[in-house]
Design a protein around this motif. Structure first.
Motif, PDB file in Angstrom:
ATOM      1  N   THR A 210       0.840  -1.198   0.000  1.00 38.93           N
ATOM      2  CA  THR A 210       0.000   0.000   0.000  1.00 38.93           C
ATOM      3  C   THR A 210       0.878   1.252   0.000  1.00 38.93           C
ATOM      4  O   THR A 210       0.944   1.996   0.976  1.00 38.93           O
ATOM      5  CB  THR A 210      -0.928  -0.012   1.217  1.00 38.93           C
TER       6      THR A 210
ATOM      7  N   ALA B 101       6.600   5.891   1.861  1.00 35.82           N
ATOM      8  CA  ALA B 101       5.440   6.425   2.570  1.00 35.82           C
ATOM      9  C   ALA B 101       4.232   5.600   2.143  1.00 35.82           C
ATOM     10  O   ALA B 101       3.974   5.442   0.950  1.00 35.82           O
ATOM     11  CB  ALA B 101       5.231   7.889   2.224  1.00 35.82           C
ATOM     12  N   THR B 102       3.529   5.063   3.119  1.00 34.77           N
ATOM     13  CA  THR B 102       2.378   4.224   2.787  1.00 34.77           C
ATOM     14  C   THR B 102       1.119   5.070   2.651  1.00 34.77           C
ATOM     15  O   THR B 102       1.087   6.246   3.040  1.00 34.77           O
ATOM     16  CB  THR B 102       2.151   3.150   3.857  1.00 34.77           C
ATOM     17  N   GLN B 103       0.086   4.469   2.125  1.00 41.46           N
ATOM     18  CA  GLN B 103      -1.194   5.165   1.971  1.00 41.46           C
ATOM     19  C   GLN B 103      -1.802   5.489   3.337  1.00 41.46           C
ATOM     20  O   GLN B 103      -2.539   6.460   3.477  1.00 41.46           O
ATOM     21  CB  GLN B 103      -2.143   4.316   1.134  1.00 41.46           C
TER      22      GLN B 103
ATOM     23  N   ALA C  17       2.223   4.908  -1.047  1.00 36.75           N
ATOM     24  CA  ALA C  17       1.833   6.231  -1.524  1.00 36.75           C
ATOM     25  C   ALA C  17       2.949   6.821  -2.377  1.00 36.75           C
ATOM     26  O   ALA C  17       2.691   7.387  -3.431  1.00 36.75           O
ATOM     27  CB  ALA C  17       1.519   7.155  -0.357  1.00 36.75           C
ATOM     28  N   SER C  18       4.194   6.679  -1.905  1.00 32.66           N
ATOM     29  CA  SER C  18       5.329   7.191  -2.655  1.00 32.66           C
ATOM     30  C   SER C  18       6.601   6.500  -2.181  1.00 32.66           C
ATOM     31  O   SER C  18       6.725   6.165  -1.011  1.00 32.66           O
ATOM     32  CB  SER C  18       5.463   8.701  -2.474  1.00 32.66           C
TER      33      SER C  18
ATOM     34  N   THR D   4      -0.025   6.331   6.081  1.00 36.48           N
ATOM     35  CA  THR D   4       0.721   7.468   6.634  1.00 36.48           C
ATOM     36  C   THR D   4       1.494   8.149   5.514  1.00 36.48           C
ATOM     37  O   THR D   4       2.728   8.055   5.453  1.00 36.48           O
ATOM     38  CB  THR D   4       1.677   7.007   7.744  1.00 36.48           C
ATOM     39  N   PRO D   5       0.820   8.849   4.629  1.00 35.50           N
ATOM     40  CA  PRO D   5       1.475   9.390   3.437  1.00 35.50           C
ATOM     41  C   PRO D   5       2.501  10.478   3.706  1.00 35.50           C
ATOM     42  O   PRO D   5       3.319  10.768   2.847  1.00 35.50           O
ATOM     43  CB  PRO D   5       0.292   9.934   2.610  1.00 35.50           C
TER      44      PRO D   5
END
Length: 122
Positions: A27, A100-102, A29-30, A104-105
């Motif tokens: 999952t 960075a996960t979805q 985010a970046s 904790t973006p």
């Protein structure tokens, strides 16, 4: 949850080449800086090369001119092209990724792979 998986290790003769790949999945985010480290028997883990999301690279002096790190941001994947391999390059090679996960973006954590063995021997 993020997984980092390396592939491409193996046995190669001195002077040969190998290409390692490392993919981060989950999952995400970046993905920010990604890197390769290695650990030889009886030695500490050491930096091989890193690459930022924008493509800036950093290499250990021992591999400059022989190894090339690159990445595909769309695939969250980093590569290590290793040429002119020497016996002293023998080690377990580990990949890491600052992700960075979805969930904790705004916060990036470093994730490590399990390693892939590279053996340079005739």
């Amino acid at each position: 949850q993020v997984q980092v998986v390396e592939s491409g290790g193996g046995l190669v003769q001195p002077g040969g080449s190998l290409r390692l790949s490392c993919a981060a999945s989950g999952t995400i985010a970046s993905t920010y800086t990604m890197g390769w480290y290695r650990q030889a028997p009886g030695k500490q883990r050491e930096l091989v090369a890193t690459i930022t999301r924008g493509g800036s690279t950093n290499y250990a002096d021992s591999v400059k001119g022989r190894f090339t790190i690159s990445r595909d941001n769309a695939k969250n994947t980093v590569y290590l092209q290793m040429n002119s391999l020497k016996p002293e390059d023998t080690a377990v090679y580990y990949c890491n990724a600052d992700v960075a996960t979805q969930k904790t973006p705004g916060v990036a954590y470093r994730y490590w792979g399990q390693g892939t063995q590279v053996t340079v021997s005739s």
